[in-house]
Motif scaffolding. Structure first.
Motif, PDB file in Angstrom:
ATOM      1  N   VAL A  19      -8.999  30.618   4.071  1.00  0.00           N
ATOM      2  CA  VAL A  19      -7.487  30.367   4.319  1.00  0.00           C
ATOM      3  C   VAL A  19      -6.907  30.095   3.043  1.00  0.00           C
ATOM      4  N   LEU A  20      -7.448  30.118   2.033  1.00  0.00           N
ATOM      5  CA  LEU A  20      -6.853  29.617   0.417  1.00  0.00           C
ATOM      6  C   LEU A  20      -5.527  30.487   0.246  1.00  0.00           C
ATOM      7  N   ASP A  21      -5.906  31.855   0.372  1.00  0.00           N
ATOM      8  CA  ASP A  21      -4.584  32.583   0.225  1.00  0.00           C
ATOM      9  C   ASP A  21      -3.459  32.443   1.069  1.00  0.00           C
ATOM     10  N   ASP A  22      -3.764  32.027   2.396  1.00  0.00           N
ATOM     11  CA  ASP A  22      -2.423  31.793   3.148  1.00  0.00           C
ATOM     12  C   ASP A  22      -1.834  30.347   2.867  1.00  0.00           C
ATOM     13  N   PHE A  23      -2.740  29.693   2.553  1.00  0.00           N
ATOM     14  CA  PHE A  23      -2.430  28.159   1.989  1.00  0.00           C
ATOM     15  C   PHE A  23      -1.362  28.221   0.759  1.00  0.00           C
ATOM     16  N   LEU A  24      -1.720  29.159  -0.025  1.00  0.00           N
ATOM     17  CA  LEU A  24      -0.777  29.290  -1.467  1.00  0.00           C
ATOM     18  C   LEU A  24       0.345  30.102  -0.940  1.00  0.00           C
ATOM     19  N   GLN A  25       0.395  30.967  -0.114  1.00  0.00           N
ATOM     20  CA  GLN A  25       1.334  32.019   0.112  1.00  0.00           C
ATOM     21  C   GLN A  25       2.140  31.429   0.888  1.00  0.00           C
ATOM     22  N   GLU A  26       1.864  30.825   2.067  1.00  0.00           N
ATOM     23  CA  GLU A  26       2.868  30.433   3.140  1.00  0.00           C
ATOM     24  C   GLU A  26       3.185  29.133   2.810  1.00  0.00           C
ATOM     25  N   GLY A  27       2.690  28.236   1.806  1.00  0.00           N
ATOM     26  CA  GLY A  27       3.028  27.112   1.489  1.00  0.00           C
ATOM     27  C   GLY A  27       2.471  25.910   2.257  1.00  0.00           C
ATOM     28  N   TYR A  28       2.882  24.654   2.066  1.00  0.00           N
ATOM     29  CA  TYR A  28       2.378  23.352   2.593  1.00  0.00           C
ATOM     30  C   TYR A  28       3.412  22.336   2.267  1.00  0.00           C
ATOM     31  N   GLY A  29       3.180  21.348   3.090  1.00  0.00           N
ATOM     32  CA  GLY A  29       3.903  20.061   2.933  1.00  0.00           C
ATOM     33  C   GLY A  29       3.137  19.021   2.457  1.00  0.00           C
ATOM     34  N   VAL A  30       3.486  18.267   1.502  1.00  0.00           N
ATOM     35  CA  VAL A  30       2.751  17.168   0.947  1.00  0.00           C
ATOM     36  C   VAL A  30       3.707  15.717   1.270  1.00  0.00           C
ATOM     37  N   GLY A  31       3.336  14.676   2.121  1.00  0.00           N
ATOM     38  CA  GLY A  31       4.000  13.533   1.975  1.00  0.00           C
ATOM     39  C   GLY A  31       3.581  12.314   1.341  1.00  0.00           C
ATOM     40  N   ILE A  32       4.070  11.526   0.558  1.00  0.00           N
ATOM     41  CA  ILE A  32       3.438  10.315   0.173  1.00  0.00           C
ATOM     42  C   ILE A  32       4.099   9.223   0.391  1.00  0.00           C
ATOM     43  N   LYS A  33       3.427   8.019   0.402  1.00  0.00           N
ATOM     44  CA  LYS A  33       4.267   6.850   0.387  1.00  0.00           C
ATOM     45  C   LYS A  33       3.679   5.757  -0.612  1.00  0.00           C
ATOM     46  N   LEU A  34       4.617   5.257  -1.285  1.00  0.00           N
ATOM     47  CA  LEU A  34       4.124   4.314  -2.425  1.00  0.00           C
ATOM     48  C   LEU A  34       4.703   2.810  -2.189  1.00  0.00           C
ATOM     49  N   SER A  35       3.642   1.978  -1.959  1.00  0.00           N
ATOM     50  CA  SER A  35       4.465   0.450  -1.769  1.00  0.00           C
ATOM     51  C   SER A  35       3.723  -0.435  -2.916  1.00  0.00           C
ATOM     52  N   PHE A  36       4.799  -1.190  -3.699  1.00  0.00           N
ATOM     53  CA  PHE A  36       4.324  -1.876  -4.877  1.00  0.00           C
ATOM     54  C   PHE A  36       4.721  -3.376  -4.103  1.00  0.00           C
ATOM     55  N   ASN A  37       3.385  -4.177  -4.092  1.00  0.00           N
ATOM     56  CA  ASN A  37       3.631  -5.455  -3.217  1.00  0.00           C
ATOM     57  C   ASN A  37       3.144  -6.508  -4.236  1.00  0.00           C
ATOM     58  N   LYS A  38       4.164  -7.846  -3.884  1.00  0.00           N
ATOM     59  CA  LYS A  38       3.771  -8.877  -4.723  1.00  0.00           C
ATOM     60  C   LYS A  38       3.681  -9.931  -3.429  1.00  0.00           C
ATOM     61  N   ARG A  39       2.807 -11.039  -3.740  1.00  0.00           N
ATOM     62  CA  ARG A  39       2.400 -11.969  -2.919  1.00  0.00           C
ATOM     63  C   ARG A  39       2.639 -13.468  -3.414  1.00  0.00           C
ATOM     64  N   PHE A  40       3.029 -14.072  -2.258  1.00  0.00           N
ATOM     65  CA  PHE A  40       3.302 -15.528  -2.448  1.00  0.00           C
ATOM     66  C   PHE A  40       2.606 -15.953  -1.154  1.00  0.00           C
ATOM     67  N   PHE A  41       1.435 -16.774  -1.448  1.00  0.00           N
ATOM     68  CA  PHE A  41       0.548 -17.318  -0.523  1.00  0.00           C
ATOM     69  C   PHE A  41       0.108 -16.186   0.620  1.00  0.00           C
ATOM     70  N   LYS A  42       0.775 -16.347   1.682  1.00  0.00           N
ATOM     71  CA  LYS A  42       0.393 -15.201   2.514  1.00  0.00           C
ATOM     72  C   LYS A  42       1.693 -14.199   2.991  1.00  0.00           C
ATOM     73  N   PHE A  43       2.754 -14.555   2.239  1.00  0.00           N
ATOM     74  CA  PHE A  43       3.900 -13.612   2.306  1.00  0.00           C
ATOM     75  C   PHE A  43       3.722 -12.607   1.367  1.00  0.00           C
ATOM     76  N   ASN A  44       4.055 -11.068   1.769  1.00  0.00           N
ATOM     77  CA  ASN A  44       4.134  -9.881   0.852  1.00  0.00           C
ATOM     78  C   ASN A  44       5.565  -9.657   0.839  1.00  0.00           C
ATOM     79  N   SER A  45       5.972  -9.278  -0.386  1.00  0.00           N
ATOM     80  CA  SER A  45       7.179  -8.788  -0.851  1.00  0.00           C
ATOM     81  C   SER A  45       6.943  -7.241  -1.055  1.00  0.00           C
ATOM     82  N   CYS A  46       7.531  -6.403  -0.321  1.00  0.00           N
ATOM     83  CA  CYS A  46       7.109  -4.843  -0.842  1.00  0.00           C
ATOM     84  C   CYS A  46       8.291  -3.921  -1.233  1.00  0.00           C
ATOM     85  N   PHE A  47       8.003  -3.130  -2.000  1.00  0.00           N
ATOM     86  CA  PHE A  47       9.173  -1.979  -2.553  1.00  0.00           C
ATOM     87  C   PHE A  47       8.454  -0.658  -1.999  1.00  0.00           C
ATOM     88  N   GLU A  48       8.850  -0.090  -1.087  1.00  0.00           N
ATOM     89  CA  GLU A  48       8.235   1.115  -0.574  1.00  0.00           C
ATOM     90  C   GLU A  48       9.152   2.352  -0.825  1.00  0.00           C
TER      91      GLU A  48
END
Length: 308
Positions: free
Chosen positions: A224-253
């Motif tokens: 299926v490699l040729d189908d994958f490269l010829q017909e395409g694909y979608g990649v989705g990513i999420k990045l989250s940068f987290n800072k913590r103060f005691f049990k509280f998290n501040s996040c930039f996603e």
């Protein structure tokens, strides 16, 4: 929390096709030595091939898919299930409340067989109904600014041993660079796509000498490699940068997708916004999460793709 410098997350994720094994693709993190100002870092990765000849059984995420399969088969794995214990806590709380009721209104029967059985029964019932209560809280709050969230991660890295150091040494020879393992992870396989959620403690990344590290690989069946490269694909990513103060998290996603050789994201109407990313500022305490702000940034790509 201030917005991280754009140079930190620009092309932070790199996907490269192996030159010797065409069906093998490596996913790497760049500039991990610049994450030192954060407590933790999260990386979610989704792969969705567009060809209808390809389904989720035609590709595999290494090594995390194997870890999950080992756990499901009760075999030794680098990861183990995360047990929250909230069901037991709720059972104890319900049993304690019933104990207090007996103590206030009928103290003479406090230690009778009937009251003891009632307290134990309340504990057992509390454990059983907790999942229903939790699901109701998740569904009820899913459109609120403050929400009760489902578990993002189901598995936790087991304690490191001397043997794991030798494994890491061998991985560096195998991949040509250091490999990193997340503190927590989850793997989700649907009929046509696979999703990987990874949670890293930054302190575990800073000892790596390389500026980039291998995170995972995905491998496609040769037919299926040729189908994958010829017909395409979608990649989705999420990045989250987290800072913590005691049990509280501040996040930039940050959220972005790679589709048809371009990067972008979707707006509320489902329209593709090329060369944009979606960002979100959130604050969390345990599984309670406050969604403070969100919007779009016109910026360079979060990921670079080197695929033939």
């Amino acid at each position: 929390m201030k917005t991280p410098d754009q140079s930190l997350y620009n092309h932070l994720v790199h996907i490269v096709q192996n030159k010797e094994i065409p069906g093998l693709f490596d996913v790497e993190l760049n500039r991990i030595n610049r994450l030192k100002n954060f407590h933790s870092f999260e990386f979610h990765f989704v792969l969705y091939p567009f060809s209808r000849n390809i389904d989720a059984d035609h590709f595999i995420f290494n090594p995390f898919e194997e870890y999950v399969k080992d756990i499901q088969l009760n075999q030794k794995s680098a990861y183990g299930p995360i047990k929250t214990g909230f069901d037991k806590f709720f059972g104890v709380l319900l049993g304690f409340l019933l104990f207090v009721i007996f103590y206030i209104f009928n103290p003479s029967d406090l230690f009778s067989v009937q009251s003891i059985v009632s307290v134990i029964g309340a504990y057992a019932i509390g454990k059983e109904i907790w999942d229903d209560i939790e699901d109701a809280m998740i569904r009820m709050s899913e459109t609120w600014k403050i929400r009760y969230m489902s578990l993002y991660y189901r598995f936790r890295l087991e304690s490191n041993s001397t043997q794991s150091q030798y494994t890491q040494f061998a991985k560096k020879r195998r991949y040509g660079k250091s490999a990193v393992l997340p503190e927590k992870m989850d793997f989700i396989q649907l009929s046509n796509s696979q999703t990987l959620r990874l949670y890293f403690l930054v302190k575990n990344l800073l000892g790596i000498d390389d500026t980039s590290a291998h995170v995972l690989s995905f491998r496609l069946d040769s037919q299926v490699l040729d189908d994958f490269l010829q017909e395409g694909y979608g990649v989705g990513i999420k990045l989250s940068f987290n800072k913590r103060f005691f049990k509280f998290n501040s996040c930039f996603e940050l959220f972005q997708s790679f589709v048809d050789e371009s990067v972008g994201c979707l707006d509320k109407k489902g329209q593709w916004k090329k060369d944009n990313l979606f960002y979100r500022r959130t604050f969390s305490f345990g599984r309670i999460k406050y969604f403070a702000k969100q919007g779009f940034l016109k910026t360079q790509s979060l990921l670079s793709v080197d695929v033939n």
